[in-house]
Design a protein around this motif. Structure first.
Motif, mmCIF file in Angstrom:
data_model
loop_
_atom_site.group_PDB
_atom_site.id
_atom_site.type_symbol
_atom_site.label_atom_id
_atom_site.label_comp_id
_atom_site.label_asym_id
_atom_site.label_seq_id
_atom_site.Cartn_x
_atom_site.Cartn_y
_atom_site.Cartn_z
ATOM 1 N N MET A 138 0.851 -1.190 0.000
ATOM 2 C CA MET A 138 0.000 0.000 0.000
ATOM 3 C C MET A 138 0.885 1.238 0.000
ATOM 4 S SD MET A 138 -2.889 1.758 0.330
ATOM 5 C CE MET A 138 -4.129 0.553 0.671
ATOM 6 N N VAL A 139 0.639 2.106 -0.959
ATOM 7 C CA VAL A 139 1.332 3.391 -1.037
ATOM 8 C C VAL A 139 0.344 4.467 -0.603
ATOM 9 C CG1 VAL A 139 2.448 5.066 -2.567
ATOM 10 C CG2 VAL A 139 2.851 2.612 -2.902
ATOM 11 N N LEU A 140 0.771 5.307 0.328
ATOM 12 C CA LEU A 140 -0.049 6.424 0.785
ATOM 13 C C LEU A 140 0.511 7.703 0.183
ATOM 14 C CD1 LEU A 140 -2.325 7.514 2.630
ATOM 15 C CD2 LEU A 140 -0.573 7.829 4.378
ATOM 16 N N LEU A 141 -0.328 8.430 -0.529
ATOM 17 C CA LEU A 141 0.054 9.694 -1.156
ATOM 18 C C LEU A 141 -0.620 10.834 -0.418
ATOM 19 C CD1 LEU A 141 1.167 11.493 -3.488
ATOM 20 C CD2 LEU A 141 -0.956 10.938 -4.724
ATOM 21 N N ALA A 142 0.166 11.756 0.115
ATOM 22 C CA ALA A 142 -0.379 12.934 0.791
ATOM 23 C C ALA A 142 -0.501 14.065 -0.226
ATOM 24 C CB ALA A 142 0.533 13.349 1.942
ATOM 25 N N VAL A 143 -1.681 14.693 -0.279
ATOM 26 C CA VAL A 143 -1.916 15.766 -1.242
ATOM 27 C C VAL A 143 -2.437 17.011 -0.544
ATOM 28 C CG1 VAL A 143 -2.339 14.210 -3.181
ATOM 29 C CG2 VAL A 143 -4.252 14.975 -1.799
ATOM 30 N N ASP A 144 -2.080 18.173 -1.103
ATOM 31 C CA ASP A 144 -2.549 19.447 -0.553
ATOM 32 C C ASP A 144 -2.869 20.473 -1.628
ATOM 33 O OD1 ASP A 144 -0.066 20.183 -1.480
ATOM 34 O OD2 ASP A 144 0.714 20.827 0.459
ATOM 35 N N GLY A 145 -2.866 20.048 -2.882
ATOM 36 C CA GLY A 145 -3.183 20.966 -3.961
ATOM 37 C C GLY A 145 -1.988 21.708 -4.527
ATOM 38 N N SER A 146 -0.804 21.495 -3.970
ATOM 39 C CA SER A 146 0.385 22.214 -4.426
ATOM 40 C C SER A 146 1.005 21.535 -5.652
ATOM 41 C CB SER A 146 1.434 22.280 -3.304
ATOM 42 O OG SER A 146 1.960 20.993 -3.049
ATOM 43 N N GLU A 147 1.902 22.259 -6.290
ATOM 44 C CA GLU A 147 2.637 21.712 -7.433
ATOM 45 C C GLU A 147 3.503 20.534 -6.978
ATOM 46 O OE1 GLU A 147 4.018 21.026 -11.216
ATOM 47 O OE2 GLU A 147 2.316 22.234 -10.574
ATOM 48 N N ASN A 148 4.080 20.641 -5.790
ATOM 49 C CA ASN A 148 4.896 19.540 -5.272
ATOM 50 C C ASN A 148 4.052 18.290 -5.042
ATOM 51 O OD1 ASN A 148 7.438 20.803 -5.245
ATOM 52 N ND2 ASN A 148 6.926 21.858 -3.349
ATOM 53 N N ALA A 149 2.821 18.462 -4.623
ATOM 54 C CA ALA A 149 1.930 17.320 -4.431
ATOM 55 C C ALA A 149 1.613 16.658 -5.769
ATOM 56 C CB ALA A 149 0.650 17.752 -3.726
ATOM 57 N N ARG A 150 1.491 17.469 -6.819
ATOM 58 C CA ARG A 150 1.245 16.900 -8.151
ATOM 59 C C ARG A 150 2.430 16.050 -8.595
ATOM 60 N NH1 ARG A 150 2.738 17.253 -12.915
ATOM 61 N NH2 ARG A 150 3.997 19.114 -12.631
ATOM 62 N N ARG A 151 3.639 16.554 -8.367
ATOM 63 C CA ARG A 151 4.837 15.778 -8.723
ATOM 64 C C ARG A 151 4.929 14.498 -7.883
ATOM 65 N NH1 ARG A 151 7.006 20.997 -9.495
ATOM 66 N NH2 ARG A 151 7.912 21.069 -7.416
ATOM 67 N N ALA A 152 4.562 14.594 -6.608
ATOM 68 C CA ALA A 152 4.553 13.409 -5.753
ATOM 69 C C ALA A 152 3.546 12.393 -6.287
ATOM 70 C CB ALA A 152 4.228 13.801 -4.313
ATOM 71 N N ALA A 153 2.401 12.880 -6.760
ATOM 72 C CA ALA A 153 1.374 11.998 -7.318
ATOM 73 C C ALA A 153 1.898 11.268 -8.551
ATOM 74 C CB ALA A 153 0.116 12.797 -7.661
ATOM 75 N N GLU A 154 2.625 11.977 -9.406
ATOM 76 C CA GLU A 154 3.192 11.334 -10.592
ATOM 77 C C GLU A 154 4.121 10.187 -10.183
ATOM 78 O OE1 GLU A 154 5.047 14.583 -12.636
ATOM 79 O OE2 GLU A 154 3.151 15.285 -13.499
ATOM 80 N N SER A 155 4.938 10.422 -9.159
ATOM 81 C CA SER A 155 5.851 9.377 -8.676
ATOM 82 C C SER A 155 5.085 8.212 -8.079
ATOM 83 C CB SER A 155 6.813 9.945 -7.627
ATOM 84 O OG SER A 155 7.660 10.908 -8.198
ATOM 85 N N ALA A 156 4.074 8.499 -7.269
ATOM 86 C CA ALA A 156 3.294 7.446 -6.626
ATOM 87 C C ALA A 156 2.550 6.609 -7.661
ATOM 88 C CB ALA A 156 2.315 8.055 -5.626
ATOM 89 N N VAL A 157 1.965 7.265 -8.647
ATOM 90 C CA VAL A 157 1.244 6.548 -9.711
ATOM 91 C C VAL A 157 2.201 5.634 -10.456
ATOM 92 C CG1 VAL A 157 0.120 6.865 -11.954
ATOM 93 C CG2 VAL A 157 -0.643 8.182 -9.971
ATOM 94 N N GLY A 158 3.397 6.131 -10.755
ATOM 95 C CA GLY A 158 4.398 5.302 -11.435
ATOM 96 C C GLY A 158 4.776 4.078 -10.621
ATOM 97 N N LEU A 159 4.946 4.257 -9.324
ATOM 98 C CA LEU A 159 5.293 3.129 -8.454
ATOM 99 C C LEU A 159 4.180 2.089 -8.420
ATOM 100 C CD1 LEU A 159 6.870 4.968 -5.381
ATOM 101 C CD2 LEU A 159 8.035 3.370 -6.915
ATOM 102 N N VAL A 160 2.961 2.548 -8.183
ATOM 103 C CA VAL A 160 1.833 1.621 -8.066
ATOM 104 C C VAL A 160 1.578 0.911 -9.399
ATOM 105 C CG1 VAL A 160 -0.657 1.447 -7.612
ATOM 106 C CG2 VAL A 160 0.790 2.856 -6.139
#
Length: 138
Positions: free
Chosen positions: A1-23
């Motif tokens: 299980m990968v947990l992605l923390a989001v807050d609407g920032s540009e950094n959160a979008r980049r984190a989402a791209e990484s998390a999606v790639g991993l999953v």
């Protein structure tokens, strides 16, 4: 299980791209997305929602993190949406425990060195206190 923390920032979008790639690359992995509201919804919104604060937090999460959720959906990665309210680092850690996260992915806000020392940051606090690995994405 990968947990992605989001807050609407540009950094959160980049984190989402990484998390999606991993999953997407790891068979049998799943994604949970967590949004933490720093302040509670207004009393008038709570009354209109028949005191369903959780529904209001989910609504806020879908508004604030909409672009990130759209990115996840476009990639075809199934996810669950978790919401919390209060101190972001504490809520992220509690959610990680609740969902059994093996990894937390979080964006770095990029606070300057001095501000980071004085104020700390959500990503630093999460990394220091988490029971699992934390990937901080810049």
């Amino acid at each position: 299980m990968v947990l992605l923390a989001v807050d609407g920032s540009e950094n959160a979008r980049r984190a989402a791209e990484s998390a999606v790639g991993l999953v997407a690359d790891l068979p049998d992995s799943s994604l949970a997305v967590v949004y933490v509201a720093a302040v509670p919804p207004s009393q008038s919104r709570i009354v209109k929602a028949n005191f369903d604060v959780h529904a209001l937090l989910e609504e806020d999460a879908r508004t604030v993190a909409g672009p990130v959720l759209h990115l996840i959906e476009e990639a075809g990665v199934p996810y669950s949406l978790e919401v919390g309210m209060g101190d972001p680092a504490s809520e992220i850690l509690a959610t990680a425990e609740k969902v059994g996260a093996d990894l937390i992915v979080i964006g770095s806000r990029g606070l300057g060195a001095l501000k980071g020392v004085v104020l700390g940051s959500v990503s630093q606090k999460t990394a220091q206190l988490a029971a699992c690995p934390v990937m901080i994405v810049k």
